[in-house]
Design a protein around this motif. Sequence first.
Motif, PDB file in Angstrom:
ATOM      1  N   THR A  23     -15.404  -2.585  -1.932  1.00 46.39           N
ATOM      2  CA  THR A  23     -14.179  -2.902  -2.500  1.00 46.39           C
ATOM      3  C   THR A  23     -14.269  -2.718  -4.104  1.00 46.39           C
ATOM      4  O   THR A  23     -12.987  -2.609  -4.669  1.00 46.39           O
ATOM      5  N   GLY A  31     -13.733   2.544  -7.148  1.00 49.39           N
ATOM      6  CA  GLY A  31     -12.200   2.948  -7.780  1.00 49.39           C
ATOM      7  C   GLY A  31     -11.703   2.009  -8.650  1.00 49.39           C
ATOM      8  O   GLY A  31     -10.734   2.078  -9.413  1.00 49.39           O
ATOM      9  N   GLN A  32     -12.474   0.817  -8.705  1.00 50.09           N
ATOM     10  CA  GLN A  32     -11.975  -0.237  -9.685  1.00 50.09           C
ATOM     11  C   GLN A  32     -12.260   0.352 -11.141  1.00 50.09           C
ATOM     12  O   GLN A  32     -13.405   1.000 -11.441  1.00 50.09           O
ATOM     13  N   GLU A  36       0.928  -1.172  -0.085  1.00 48.99           N
ATOM     14  CA  GLU A  36       0.133  -0.039   0.104  1.00 48.99           C
ATOM     15  C   GLU A  36       0.927   1.220   0.066  1.00 48.99           C
ATOM     16  O   GLU A  36       0.498   2.477  -0.744  1.00 48.99           O
ATOM     17  N   THR A  85      -4.540  -1.138  -6.922  1.00 52.19           N
ATOM     18  CA  THR A  85      -4.935   0.131  -7.015  1.00 52.19           C
ATOM     19  C   THR A  85      -5.076   0.699  -8.652  1.00 52.19           C
ATOM     20  O   THR A  85      -4.267   0.066  -9.335  1.00 52.19           O
ATOM     21  N   ASP A  86      -6.322   1.606  -8.790  1.00 54.20           N
ATOM     22  CA  ASP A  86      -6.435   1.679 -10.228  1.00 54.20           C
ATOM     23  C   ASP A  86      -6.094   0.717 -11.324  1.00 54.20           C
ATOM     24  O   ASP A  86      -5.786   0.760 -12.360  1.00 54.20           O
ATOM     25  N   SER A  87      -6.818  -0.490 -11.035  1.00 56.78           N
ATOM     26  CA  SER A  87      -6.306  -1.650 -12.010  1.00 56.78           C
ATOM     27  C   SER A  87      -7.749  -1.672 -12.961  1.00 56.78           C
ATOM     28  O   SER A  87      -8.602  -1.203 -12.536  1.00 56.78           O
ATOM     29  N   ARG A 147      -7.121  -4.802  -2.777  1.00 58.91           N
ATOM     30  CA  ARG A 147      -7.284  -4.848  -4.001  1.00 58.91           C
ATOM     31  C   ARG A 147      -6.119  -4.188  -4.784  1.00 58.91           C
ATOM     32  O   ARG A 147      -5.449  -3.429  -3.933  1.00 58.91           O
ATOM     33  N   GLY A 194       1.869   2.065  -3.444  1.00 60.07           N
ATOM     34  CA  GLY A 194       0.780   2.405  -4.182  1.00 60.07           C
ATOM     35  C   GLY A 194       0.517   1.471  -5.103  1.00 60.07           C
ATOM     36  O   GLY A 194      -0.481   1.557  -6.072  1.00 60.07           O
ATOM     37  N   ARG A 195       0.621   0.191  -4.621  1.00 58.80           N
ATOM     38  CA  ARG A 195       0.313  -1.183  -5.695  1.00 58.80           C
ATOM     39  C   ARG A 195      -1.147  -1.697  -5.066  1.00 58.80           C
ATOM     40  O   ARG A 195      -1.840  -2.292  -6.153  1.00 58.80           O
ATOM     41  N   VAL A 196      -1.350  -1.599  -4.024  1.00 61.39           N
ATOM     42  CA  VAL A 196      -2.778  -2.252  -3.486  1.00 61.39           C
ATOM     43  C   VAL A 196      -3.329  -1.196  -2.469  1.00 61.39           C
ATOM     44  O   VAL A 196      -2.811  -0.128  -1.896  1.00 61.39           O
ATOM     45  N   ALA A 197      -4.543  -1.373  -2.372  1.00 63.06           N
ATOM     46  CA  ALA A 197      -5.316  -0.642  -1.352  1.00 63.06           C
ATOM     47  C   ALA A 197      -6.115  -1.605  -0.554  1.00 63.06           C
ATOM     48  O   ALA A 197      -6.605  -2.349  -0.794  1.00 63.06           O
TER      49      ALA A 197
END
Length: 264
Positions: free
Chosen positions: A210, A213-214, A44, A59-61, A57, A47-50
């Motif tokens: 969850t 933001g996806q 997190e 991020t920004d995937s 999950r 910046g790779r997961v939230a």
Amino acid sequence: MIPLERQSRIVDILAGRPAVGIAELTRVLKVSHMTVRRDLRQLERAGRVATVAGGARLTDSVLAREAPHIAKAEFCRKEKEAIGAAAASFVEHGAAIYLDAGTTVLALAQMLVGRDDLTVVTNDFAVLEFLSANSKCVLHHTGGMVDRENRSCVGEAAARAIQGFRFDTAFISSSSFGSDGLSVTDPGKTLVKQAANESAVRTVLLADSTKFGQRAPYAALGLDRLSIIVSDEGLSDDAKAALTAAGVEIVIAKGGQGERSKSA
């Protein structure tokens, strides 16, 4: 397995899924909850997961595909039950409703046990099976092209069937939503959701936090097409502010109760 290897494995596990629970990560990686949480904190910070309620999950995937029904059914179960209970308060006596495919909408269907006053249209086989065994409402299934993994029907034939009805409320699901609206992994799902929205007096999105933001490849509905979003307590203040700024009413499900908020 060293931390960097575990963290890379976590990213691989999260890829292509809305979110993954901590319990599943500990089971797959064969490590403790504390170790997983430590790895998630490091990811997190990078910046790779939230982190989300009970899991994480990417991020920004951009979701290339949706998780199958059996996997989704086990994730955020309590949150989905609360969302379903809160959404049930919108189902008026004698209403005609559309129930979209998905485990969160199935949680709503499970709150309609014993109802004999409703007309229900659905493209979801699990919803159809449950209500046919546990309610006396009038039931219609859309038919159409079968999505085996998600136990539902999608595409033009399903959309045409939906267009033949007029709903008081369409209860919609989505694997992804944000301030720019709903997005889905299959264009056939877009056709179904748009048809349900166009045939309804109001459209209510049921989505656990969850999914905020996806993003997925296909735009389905803008926020201006939604009347209400029912989510859970994991939805951040920033997310709620972004959604209410678009004029959408937000209902936060708390143990089966819905707390409402709406922009002025």
